[in-house]
Design an enzyme around this catalytic site. Sequence first.
Site, PDB file in Angstrom:
ATOM      1  CB  SER A  93      94.282  18.134   4.470  1.00  0.00           C
ATOM      2  OG  SER A  93      95.290  19.246   4.529  1.00  0.00           O
TER       3      SER A  93
ATOM      4  CG  ASP B  12      93.171  19.233 -11.653  1.00  0.00           C
ATOM      5  OD1 ASP B  12      92.110  18.721 -11.878  1.00  0.00           O
ATOM      6  OD2 ASP B  12      93.490  20.256 -11.161  1.00  0.00           O
TER       7      ASP B  12
ATOM      8  CE  LYS C  83      92.666  21.288   7.620  1.00  0.00           C
ATOM      9  NZ  LYS C  83      93.788  21.757   6.859  1.00  0.00           N
TER      10      LYS C  83
END
Length: 418
Positions: free
Chosen positions: A277, A288, A302
Amino acid sequence: MFSTSASANAKESDKEEASRLEALAKFTKVISIVEQYNVDEVSIEELMDKALEGMMGNLDAHSNYLKKKDFKSLKVQTDGEFGGLGITVGIKDGALTVISPIEGTPADKAGLQAGDIILKINEKSTLNMTIDEAVSIMRGKVGDPIDITIVREGEAKPLKIKIVRGIITIESVYAKSIGNDIQYIRVTSFDKKVLDDVSKAIKKRKKTTKGIVLDLRNNPGGLLDQAVGLVDLFVDEGDIVSQKGRKKADDEIYSAKSSSTVTKVPLVVLVNGGSASASEIVSGALQDHKRGIIVGQNTFGKGSVQVVLPIQEDEAIKLTIARYYLPSGRTIQAVGVKPDIEVLPGVVPTKTNEFAIKEADLKKHLEEELEKVDGVPEEEEKETKKDSKFIITQEMMNKDIQLKIGVDVIKALIITKG
């Protein structure tokens, strides 16, 4: 006069309303039949509770109907202290799975690991059990024992582990030093103090820090705003994470602000199968943005957003309203974050010099004997204990190859940066 399209829309709306009323009538009829003919007498309140539990449980693995007891338990957990085992669980591939044990808790000390599948709690099977049902059973009076039967990869048969419930108080941030210029920051869960605590830790050692190892292993997640804020400490522009739901009103984009950035030193992030999460948002966003090197194992996967919506003063539903997407547009759900450098857990293989070990052991033994005679100054003893709590030694790293590789990567990045 109505246009043809307006007339068609009106007919479609009437058709949907008729279908809705028909479905509700069917539901009411089934309730009435069960109430009247079921072999055991069941009240209308019990039937409605069962219906709501079934409906919410069948939407997805993370949506639930929270009755009074369940809603109260959720509030207790949010406060950060409760009686239980100290594990975070989730449903993975239809099985109740340990996302991560919380550091220092009874479950952690008993040896439960991320990825363990919980087969039974005491003698009750977890098949078809919801997360909230499992949590409710595992929580209880401090000092009471509980048996957890698990299936673990690599074990020939299920393992039965006895755990004694304890008071679970979550301390989320630990900051330590590695050598003179590397800072190690471990975040065990994303509670409301994480951003503040990490920011203070970085600023405290900012003058001497040339690289940071951020450890998110076995971190099950928590508050979204804390995850976003943590990324913002390292990234000065661009999107951090977006959430997209069925309705446009549920869509949200969270972006970095240059005013929130506190450091630009090289960064390594440690993750594993217990990182879920919010941990995946942090590691994925930093990956990224090419702001940090991710080391360890693929994360849990998740990537959905749940909200708790009260339906009465002491009851609520927990509903999935959206999914998370990383800056590149990729999703976390069921996929997780793939590390840049994959490292399995274990110890660092080392070649030992038997003579050197014997010599070191003898020297240590003689030093200990001297201390018995001369004694150790009280202040020095206090300082040594204090220092050991905030320092990661070579010996500690040799027991944790993921950390060792992470530190080696940081050292290389520091040299490259010049």
